[in-house]
Design a protein around this motif. Structure first.
Motif, PDB file in Angstrom:
ATOM      1  N   LEU A 282       0.832  -1.204   0.000  1.00 14.71           N
ATOM      2  CA  LEU A 282       0.000   0.000   0.000  1.00 14.71           C
ATOM      3  C   LEU A 282       0.868   1.256   0.000  1.00 14.71           C
ATOM      4  CD1 LEU A 282      -2.637   1.607   0.346  1.00 14.71           C
ATOM      5  CD2 LEU A 282      -2.488   1.151   2.808  1.00 14.71           C
ATOM      6  N   VAL A 283       1.879   1.277   0.875  1.00 17.36           N
ATOM      7  CA  VAL A 283       2.765   2.442   0.956  1.00 17.36           C
ATOM      8  C   VAL A 283       3.497   2.653  -0.365  1.00 17.36           C
ATOM      9  CG1 VAL A 283       4.797   3.406   2.118  1.00 17.36           C
ATOM     10  CG2 VAL A 283       3.047   2.215   3.454  1.00 17.36           C
ATOM     11  N   ALA A 284       3.988   1.555  -0.967  1.00 17.08           N
ATOM     12  CA  ALA A 284       4.718   1.664  -2.228  1.00 17.08           C
ATOM     13  C   ALA A 284       3.828   2.203  -3.352  1.00 17.08           C
ATOM     14  CB  ALA A 284       5.286   0.295  -2.614  1.00 17.08           C
ATOM     15  N   GLN A 285       2.597   1.709  -3.422  1.00 21.06           N
ATOM     16  CA  GLN A 285       1.702   2.156  -4.488  1.00 21.06           C
ATOM     17  C   GLN A 285       1.289   3.617  -4.301  1.00 21.06           C
ATOM     18  OE1 GLN A 285       0.473   0.283  -7.133  1.00 21.06           O
ATOM     19  NE2 GLN A 285       0.556  -1.847  -6.556  1.00 21.06           N
ATOM     20  N   VAL A 286       1.080   4.041  -3.074  1.00 23.23           N
ATOM     21  CA  VAL A 286       0.668   5.426  -2.827  1.00 23.23           C
ATOM     22  C   VAL A 286       1.828   6.388  -3.072  1.00 23.23           C
ATOM     23  CG1 VAL A 286      -0.110   7.058  -1.066  1.00 23.23           C
ATOM     24  CG2 VAL A 286      -1.184   4.807  -1.231  1.00 23.23           C
ATOM     25  N   LEU A 287       2.997   6.091  -2.519  1.00 20.64           N
ATOM     26  CA  LEU A 287       4.148   6.993  -2.702  1.00 20.64           C
ATOM     27  C   LEU A 287       4.614   7.030  -4.152  1.00 20.64           C
ATOM     28  CD1 LEU A 287       6.335   6.340   0.477  1.00 20.64           C
ATOM     29  CD2 LEU A 287       4.756   8.218   0.027  1.00 20.64           C
ATOM     30  N   GLY A 288       4.311   5.972  -4.911  1.00 23.20           N
ATOM     31  CA  GLY A 288       4.724   5.929  -6.308  1.00 23.20           C
ATOM     32  C   GLY A 288       3.811   6.690  -7.254  1.00 23.20           C
ATOM     33  N   LEU A 289       2.732   7.275  -6.746  1.00 26.00           N
ATOM     34  CA  LEU A 289       1.827   8.042  -7.595  1.00 26.00           C
ATOM     35  C   LEU A 289       2.555   9.263  -8.179  1.00 26.00           C
ATOM     36  CD1 LEU A 289      -1.394   7.957  -5.371  1.00 26.00           C
ATOM     37  CD2 LEU A 289      -1.051   6.765  -7.539  1.00 26.00           C
ATOM     38  N   PRO A 290       2.236   9.647  -9.406  1.00 29.78           N
ATOM     39  CA  PRO A 290       2.894  10.806 -10.029  1.00 29.78           C
ATOM     40  C   PRO A 290       2.782  12.087  -9.209  1.00 29.78           C
ATOM     41  CG  PRO A 290       1.669   9.564 -11.664  1.00 29.78           C
ATOM     42  CD  PRO A 290       1.318   8.968 -10.335  1.00 29.78           C
ATOM     43  N   ALA A 291       1.732  12.217  -8.424  1.00 27.50           N
ATOM     44  CA  ALA A 291       1.567  13.416  -7.603  1.00 27.50           C
ATOM     45  C   ALA A 291       2.529  13.444  -6.424  1.00 27.50           C
ATOM     46  CB  ALA A 291       0.132  13.499  -7.094  1.00 27.50           C
ATOM     47  N   LEU A 292       3.131  12.290  -6.100  1.00 32.99           N
ATOM     48  CA  LEU A 292       4.049  12.222  -4.963  1.00 32.99           C
ATOM     49  C   LEU A 292       5.484  11.980  -5.449  1.00 32.99           C
ATOM     50  CD1 LEU A 292       1.772  10.245  -2.478  1.00 32.99           C
ATOM     51  CD2 LEU A 292       2.249  12.699  -2.521  1.00 32.99           C
ATOM     52  N   MET A 293       5.930  10.705  -5.470  1.00 34.70           N
ATOM     53  CA  MET A 293       7.327  10.449  -5.828  1.00 34.70           C
ATOM     54  C   MET A 293       7.482   9.714  -7.160  1.00 34.70           C
ATOM     55  SD  MET A 293       8.915   9.436  -2.086  1.00 34.70           S
ATOM     56  CE  MET A 293      10.613   9.770  -2.590  1.00 34.70           C
ATOM     57  N   GLY A 294       6.386   9.449  -7.837  1.00 33.62           N
ATOM     58  CA  GLY A 294       6.461   8.733  -9.108  1.00 33.62           C
ATOM     59  C   GLY A 294       6.694   9.658 -10.282  1.00 33.62           C
ATOM     60  N   ARG A 295       7.704  10.533 -10.177  1.00 28.09           N
ATOM     61  CA  ARG A 295       8.000  11.510 -11.233  1.00 28.09           C
ATOM     62  C   ARG A 295       9.418  11.314 -11.744  1.00 28.09           C
ATOM     63  NH1 ARG A 295       7.785  16.610  -8.263  1.00 28.09           N
ATOM     64  NH2 ARG A 295       7.673  15.383  -6.350  1.00 28.09           N
ATOM     65  N   ARG A 296       9.660  11.772 -12.931  1.00 28.72           N
ATOM     66  CA  ARG A 296      10.989  11.663 -13.526  1.00 28.72           C
ATOM     67  C   ARG A 296      12.009  12.404 -12.659  1.00 28.72           C
ATOM     68  NH1 ARG A 296      11.204  12.190 -20.011  1.00 28.72           N
ATOM     69  NH2 ARG A 296      13.282  11.415 -19.446  1.00 28.72           N
TER      70      ARG A 296
END
Length: 592
Positions: A282-296
């Protein structure tokens, strides 16, 4: 244990195999007075009509020497104890196992007792530090989904280039080949270096793989696509290394937790292991969102979060004791250390009777039992040749293969991709990613109570049926993009798919090897079945993106076909195990 006016000495202290010495109560100075007080209270002062209550260690290793709790494998798995207990009540002997599952008014209080739990602070520390490995496993199992677009763009594997799908699918799925290797290496390392040494080695391996993943960003990609660039190779090697650590985790952590706890706590600690995994997902999927840390440019720091539990475990390793069961099998020199560890975990003096009794049971259980035959080496081939084990192995392997062939990990690893490809809006994709993981955490907690109430077989069949219906609902949504009802239908379908998986198809296949094999072979059976699970996971993961491109909105229908076939297999081949001994379960399987 009580034979008025004396106390029987455990087998560890017996000068001969069958003769028991008696120590008079007047000579009890070498034992803990609270223990003897509790022992005496078992025989006196019980009120009529009140179910007797036994303290944790006394009940299991004293009065209840033949308790069904000793029929449980030394592995921590969710719901393990519910095969022989109900609401923390257990029969006093194995041949009276079914008494505890009768209606309340029909229970004979002379044969059923309630076992009290005693959880010490050192046991909580040991559990918390060991499941740091579980957190890393869950994190690495889920961190390739919501951040995948940024990762692929920086590695030169952008989805704009169709030829990169196969490479990205291999990067995600090769984690499973590492897991296959880790299953074998983890079991061997745990036997050679001890459970604590294996746990620390797993965290170190995971940390190394994490650094490789993060370093894959540095080379960059001048002219995409870079299907064989240095960054791609570093990411792939990192995924393999992380897979090795994760495969070892699925073997060693349940083993360690099962060996530091008493039998009726193994199910609860198994739930802690599973809950830590799904929480990390759950933590990995949420933090990996583009709005959080899933950015280039940001995702390498996201990947490095996996170092936190590894470093924490290493810094606090002094609070992580070695398994007393492993120590007790290493020779006379380690017996004193095993006593000290048991004393710490149970919160009683090292020379207390209950510590010596538990150590005695561990030493008795370290043998191979009826399979201690010269030249016999338990493995997949010897078990296939043994007619009494062949069908049990078939049930376990088929169940764990179908667990992955159901498409569950494709939902966790590729939901962002296949939903976007089929016209689902980004906001809906984000909502699905969050809700399916929240549902996964919720159902992990609930399923423990469901197993206690309904049993394994009912949950497995209901889970399979629910996943089939969810796939048809998801197919309906994916093949009708742009409709007003498409987005809510997709959300409900994916969340129901994951939730249905969690109530049965998730926990039950992992539990079966501990219930359909003799205790001395449960470890080998689990390893063989787990290997088949990792292979299936790899095969399904590596082909899914190509299958999604080819089938479009119908990409999950092949998984529905597999599940329909498994439903009938479960109906005719998988018996209910709750309320039965291992011998009864094996007999039932072989008669089908």
């Amino acid at each position: 244990i009580v034979d008025e006016p004396g106390v029987l000495v455990p087998a560890l202290l017996r000068p001969t195999g069958s003769q028991s010495l008696k120590i008079m109560l007047s000579d009890r100075k070498n034992y803990s007075t609270p223990l003897l007080s509790r022992i005496n209270s078992f025989s006196f002062g019980r009120k009529s009509g009140v179910k007797r209550r036994f303290s944790e260690a006394d009940a299991v290793y004293g009065k209840l020497a033949s308790t069904p709790l000793h029929d449980l494998a030394p592995l921590a798995l969710p719901g393990l104890q519910s095969r022989v207990t109900k609401n923390m009540s257990v029969a006093m002997s194995l041949d009276q196992l079914g008494a505890v599952f009768l209606e309340q008014e029909d229970i004979d209080e002379d044969v059923v007792v309630e076992v009290e739990s005693r959880v010490t602070t050192p046991l909580l520390w040991a559990t918390g530090l060991s499941v740091m490995c579980s957190f890393q496993y869950g994190w690495n199992n889920a961190n390739m989904n919501t951040a995948s677009s940024a990762m692929r763009a920086d590695l030169g594997l952008d989805s704009l280039f169709p030829e990169t799908d196969a490479v990205w699918g291999l990067i995600v799925a090769i984690f499973c080949l590492g897991g296959l290797v880790g299953c074998s290496l983890g079991a061997s390392a745990a036997e050679i270096f001890g459970r604590k040494g294996a746990l620390l080695a797993m965290s170190a391996t995971s940390a190394f793989g994490t650094l490789l993943e993060a370093a894959s960003y540095l080379p960059g990609c001048a002219e995409p696509p870079c299907t064989s660039g240095l960054g791609t190779m570093l990411m792939m090697v990192g995924r393999v290394v992380l897979g090795v650590a994760s495969g070892a985790t699925t073997v060693v952590v349940p083993m360690y937790l099962g060996e530091i706890s008493l039998p009726h706590l193994r199910g609860a600690l198994g739930t802690v292991f599973q809950l830590t995994c799904v929480f990390a997902m759950l933590v990995a999927q949420v933090l990996g969102l583009p709005a959080l840390m899933g950015r280039r440019g940001v995702w390498p720091w996201y990947v490095l979060i996996n170092l936190v539990p590894a470093v924490t475990q290493y810094l606090l390793r002094a609070r992580l004791p070695e398994s007393p069961r492993w120590l007790s099998g290493q020779g006379v020199r380690d017996v004193d250390e095993a006593e000290a560890v048991l004393s710490l975990l149970r919160g009683v003096p090292a020379d207390s009777l209950e510590v010596m009794q538990e150590l005695d049971f561990m030493q008795q259980g370290s043998g191979k039992g009826s399979y201690d035959i010269p030249g016999y080496k338990p493995n997949a081939f010897s078990m296939l040749r043994d007619r009494s084990l062949r069908r049990s192995l078939l049930v376990c392997c088929v169940s764990l293969i179908v667990q992955q062939a159901s498409g569950i990990n494709n939902a966790f690893n590729y939901s962002t991709t296949f939903l976007s490809q089929n016209g689902i809006s980004p906001s809906t994709v984000t909502l699905v990613a969050v809700l399916m993981n929240v549902g996964n955490v919720f159902i992990t907690i609930v399923v423990v109570y469901l197993m206690d109430a309904l049993g394994r077989r009912v949950l497995l069949l209901a889970s399979t049926a629910g996943m089939i219906v969810s796939i048809f609902l998801l197919t309906l949504a994916l093949t009708n993009p742009g409709e007003m009802w498409t987005a809510p239908c997709a959300v409900v379908a994916v969340v129901c798919f994951v939730t249905s998986f969690g109530i049965g198809m998730g926990p039950v296949p992992w539990l079966l090897p501990a219930e359909v094999f003799p205790m001395e072979l449960s470890g080998v059976g689990s390893a063989v079945a787990a290997s088949s699970n990792w292979l299936a996971n790899f095969a399904v993961g590596v082909i899914f993106l190509q299958m999604s491109n080819a089938l479009g909105g119908y990409c999950f229908l092949p998984f529905a076909v597999v599940l329909i076939g498994f439903f009938f297999f479960a109906v005719y081949r998988i018996p209910e195990t709750r309320g039965k001994t291992v011998d009864q379960i094996m007999l039932e399987i072989n008669m089908q």
